[in-house]
Scaffold this motif. Structure first.
Motif, mmCIF file in Angstrom:
data_model
loop_
_atom_site.group_PDB
_atom_site.id
_atom_site.type_symbol
_atom_site.label_atom_id
_atom_site.label_comp_id
_atom_site.label_asym_id
_atom_site.label_seq_id
_atom_site.Cartn_x
_atom_site.Cartn_y
_atom_site.Cartn_z
ATOM 1 N N GLN A 177 24.114 23.499 36.675
ATOM 2 C CA GLN A 177 22.806 23.846 36.118
ATOM 3 C C GLN A 177 22.274 25.154 36.666
ATOM 4 O O GLN A 177 21.644 25.927 35.953
ATOM 5 N N ASN A 178 22.502 25.435 37.944
ATOM 6 C CA ASN A 178 21.981 26.669 38.545
ATOM 7 C C ASN A 178 22.902 27.860 38.300
ATOM 8 O O ASN A 178 22.440 28.937 37.961
ATOM 9 N N ILE A 179 24.197 27.657 38.512
ATOM 10 C CA ILE A 179 25.159 28.740 38.250
ATOM 11 C C ILE A 179 26.438 28.109 37.707
ATOM 12 O O ILE A 179 26.880 27.073 38.189
#
Length: 198
Positions: A177-179
């Protein structure tokens, strides 16, 4: 309650399979249109508005074609190996979680790898069952190529699993989700892209 869940799963599978089949038909239409524009000729644009009805016309033509039977083939293996291969490729789509069947596959990656490796045997069976030397050579060649690229794809996928330490595909999505892992492992993702193209 259990019966309702089962009905939801069956309806979800039917919707998924129909969606995949229609999606592949229109992806083929898109490819034919792009190839038509590249070669500066008219693509499939005669049937319906801008050729939208072309996939349905192709499907009707496919199901109304004459069946050809080889004289010396092992008939049942020859006939059912492409059907089983088609169903196994559709079974892989069950891994995608969506509204109707939120099936939690704890070992989803292993299920994916098993389904793709069974397809190799069906390729060999299709070549062998025709009872022709050229077909079995073609089947062996396709088998060798499939196995060689499948090994590299499986190793790259396993290397991304080291980052999450789980076989669950939903966890794989959650951790990105973040990277995206595509940016974290950029050289490996380029190798995976070229293997998938091959």
């Amino acid at each position: 309650m259990l019966m309702m869940d089962l009905i939801n799963i069956i309806i979800g599978m039917i919707i998924l399979f129909i969606g995949v089949l229609i999606g592949v038909a229109f992806l083929t239409l898109l490819e034919r249109k792009i190839l038509g524009y590249i070669q500066i000729r008219k693509g499939p644009n005669k049937l319906g508005f801008l050729g939208i009805m072309q996939p349905f016309s192709d499907g009707i033509k496919l199901f109304s074609k004459e069946q050809v039977y080889l004289n010396f083939s092992n008939y049942y293996y020859y006939y059912f190996s492409p059907i089983f291969s088609f169903f196994i490729s559709l079974m892989i789509w069950m891994l995608i979680p969506y509204y109707f069947n939120m099936i939690m596959f704890n070992l989803g990656v292993l299920f994916f790898l098993s389904c793709t490796s069974i397809g190799v045997y069906l390729l060999l069976l299709a070549g062998w069952s025709s009872n022709s030397n050229y077909s079995i050579l073609g089947g062996l060649r396709a088998l060798a190529q499939t196995i060689s690229y499948e090994v590299s794809l499986a190793l790259i996928m396993m290397s991304s699993l080291f980052l999450i330490m789980d076989f669950n595909l939903m966890k794989l999505e959650l951790y990105q989700q973040n990277i995206w892992f595509m940016f974290l492992m950029f050289p490996l993702s380029m190798i995976m892209f070229s293997s998938m193209m091959a």
